[in-house]
Motif scaffolding. Structure first.
Motif, mmCIF file in Angstrom:
data_model
loop_
_atom_site.group_PDB
_atom_site.id
_atom_site.type_symbol
_atom_site.label_atom_id
_atom_site.label_comp_id
_atom_site.label_asym_id
_atom_site.label_seq_id
_atom_site.Cartn_x
_atom_site.Cartn_y
_atom_site.Cartn_z
ATOM 1 N N THR A 215 45.129 45.010 39.658
ATOM 2 C CA THR A 215 45.583 43.676 40.036
ATOM 3 C C THR A 215 44.371 42.753 39.981
ATOM 4 O O THR A 215 43.321 43.067 40.544
ATOM 5 C CB THR A 215 46.217 43.672 41.433
ATOM 6 N N ALA A 218 44.746 35.794 40.179
ATOM 7 C CA ALA A 218 45.388 34.784 39.339
ATOM 8 C C ALA A 218 45.429 35.169 37.871
ATOM 9 O O ALA A 218 46.164 34.565 37.086
ATOM 10 C CB ALA A 218 44.671 33.448 39.506
ATOM 11 N N GLY A 220 46.497 38.055 36.734
ATOM 12 C CA GLY A 220 47.633 38.918 36.429
ATOM 13 C C GLY A 220 47.404 40.384 36.696
ATOM 14 O O GLY A 220 46.549 40.777 37.497
ATOM 15 N N LEU A 221 48.185 41.224 36.004
ATOM 16 C CA LEU A 221 48.184 42.671 36.194
ATOM 17 C C LEU A 221 47.949 43.357 34.853
ATOM 18 O O LEU A 221 48.385 42.861 33.809
ATOM 19 C CB LEU A 221 49.535 43.154 36.735
ATOM 20 N N THR A 235 50.272 36.347 35.936
ATOM 21 C CA THR A 235 50.954 36.085 37.189
ATOM 22 C C THR A 235 52.105 35.111 36.939
ATOM 23 O O THR A 235 52.156 34.415 35.927
ATOM 24 C CB THR A 235 50.002 35.463 38.221
ATOM 25 N N THR A 243 47.680 35.146 50.398
ATOM 26 C CA THR A 243 47.800 36.328 49.533
ATOM 27 C C THR A 243 48.052 37.608 50.317
ATOM 28 O O THR A 243 47.991 38.701 49.753
ATOM 29 C CB THR A 243 46.520 36.503 48.686
ATOM 30 N N ALA A 246 50.237 40.726 48.912
ATOM 31 C CA ALA A 246 50.530 40.591 47.478
ATOM 32 C C ALA A 246 50.394 41.927 46.751
ATOM 33 O O ALA A 246 51.286 42.352 46.015
ATOM 34 C CB ALA A 246 49.620 39.545 46.848
ATOM 35 N N VAL A 250 53.206 44.433 44.947
ATOM 36 C CA VAL A 250 53.089 44.989 43.587
ATOM 37 C C VAL A 250 53.349 46.486 43.614
ATOM 38 O O VAL A 250 54.136 47.011 42.807
ATOM 39 C CB VAL A 250 51.690 44.689 42.999
ATOM 40 N N ALA A 282 55.062 41.489 39.199
ATOM 41 C CA ALA A 282 54.456 40.155 39.287
ATOM 42 C C ALA A 282 55.443 39.141 39.867
ATOM 43 O O ALA A 282 55.058 38.268 40.655
ATOM 44 C CB ALA A 282 53.978 39.708 37.908
ATOM 45 N N ALA A 286 54.842 37.137 43.388
ATOM 46 C CA ALA A 286 54.827 35.677 43.404
ATOM 47 C C ALA A 286 55.635 35.135 44.575
ATOM 48 O O ALA A 286 55.273 34.110 45.170
ATOM 49 C CB ALA A 286 55.368 35.132 42.085
#
Length: 306
Positions: A215, A218, A220-221, A235, A243, A246, A250, A282, A286
């Motif tokens: 992860t 900002a 992404g993955l 993301t 956060t 978060a 995931v 994701a 979010a």
């Protein structure tokens, strides 16, 4: 069924831009994973020891309200672990923990998990604080032996790790028993101890892990697998409240996606499969970051594009 094992605690979160007022929010990495998977409609159970104090009662009630099976939850009179949260300018969270003599540290071995358990997720403080850490380690090895999809999110809290070298060695000893390893980029750098993260990911895969999900906030993955598959997703744009939870969302969403499809061997997934799984995770994350505290979405919220 997914079993998530580890601490359940209370985050004391600033109610505004200062620390003048702290609002209690129910959380803990493994607890949040259970909430996320349960709210996404996948059979999920939580394994821990939870206090009989008022915080513990609230933690248990929230699990039940989120559809999580609490039959593996042990109870005790010890206090609930507390975490004081500080938020920086970009709403990222840091934590100070109060863990001495708390209930979740005193979990005992439940023995073999129910036959319906097809995935086991562990991590965070549960794999650090003794004597509970030794219990979860035993469960990890036993369930891996019987073919359960084992997942680990170390979710490093460096202030609670007295001997970094010893923890890294212990972490390495878990890897042959872990199929899915999820780490933040920051955690990966800490675990790499100044080495190259890419090299560390390769070493973790060589040790037996089937897939490493990174992860990257900002950015992404991404995933790298033992079969050589690599996939990344961005993301999902949202207004960030904080956060907290978060990464746990995931993990819970990834496991929900896998269990729905009866995936236990991650080497069976191709790049397109991983992109679909990461996009799902994701989207769920979010929603969580758009809310104060760790509040993972329900499946219905995802379906209507919350």
């Amino acid at each position: 069924m997914i079993v998530s094992g580890g601490e359940a605690l209370v985050d004391l979160v600033p109610s505004g831009s200062t620390m003048d007022a702290l609002v209690p929010r129910l959380g803990g990495g493994p607890y949040n994973v259970a909430l996320a998977a349960g709210r996404l409609g996948v059979p999920t159970a939580f394994l821990s020891r939870v206090s009989t104090d008022r915080f513990g009662e609230a933690l248990l009630r929230r699990l039940v309200e989120s559809g999580v099976d609490v039959s593996l939850v042990q109870r005790g009179p010890e206090p609930t672990t507390l975490a004081v949260v500080a938020l920086d300018a970009d709403s990222s969270a840091s934590y100070s923990f109060y863990t001495e003599g708390t209930a979740d540290r005193l979990v005992t071995d439940p023995g073999p998990l129910p036959a319906s358990a097809s995935a086991l997720c562990l991590g965070t403080l549960g794999m650090v604080l003794e004597p509970g850490a030794g219990v979860y380690e035993t469960v990890l090895r036993r369930e891996a032996e019987r073919g359960v999809l084992t997942a680990l999110d170390p979710n490093i809290r460096a202030d609670l790790i007295a001997d970094a070298a010893a923890y890294r060695a212990r972490f390495a000893s878990w890897l042959p028993h872990v199929r899915l390893l999820k780490v933040s980029v920051d955690d990966a750098r800490w675990l790499a101890a100044g080495g190259d993260v890419t090299d560390s990911v390769k070493a973790w895969l060589d040790a037996g892990v089937q897939a490493v999900v990174l992860t990257k906030g900002a950015e992404g993955l991404s995933v790298r697998t033992a079969a050589g598959e690599v996939a990344s997703v961005p993301t999902v744009p949202t207004r960030v409240a904080d956060t907290i939870g978060a990464g746990d969302t995931v993990q819970g969403a990834l496991l929900a996606w896998l269990v729905r499809r009866s995936v236990t061997d991650l080497t069976s997934l191709r790049e397109a499969d991983w992109r679909e799984a990461l996009r799902y995770a994701a989207r769920a994350a979010a929603v969580t970051v758009s809310r104060i505290g760790a509040e993972p979405p329900t499946e219905a919220e995802l379906e209507r594009g919350h």
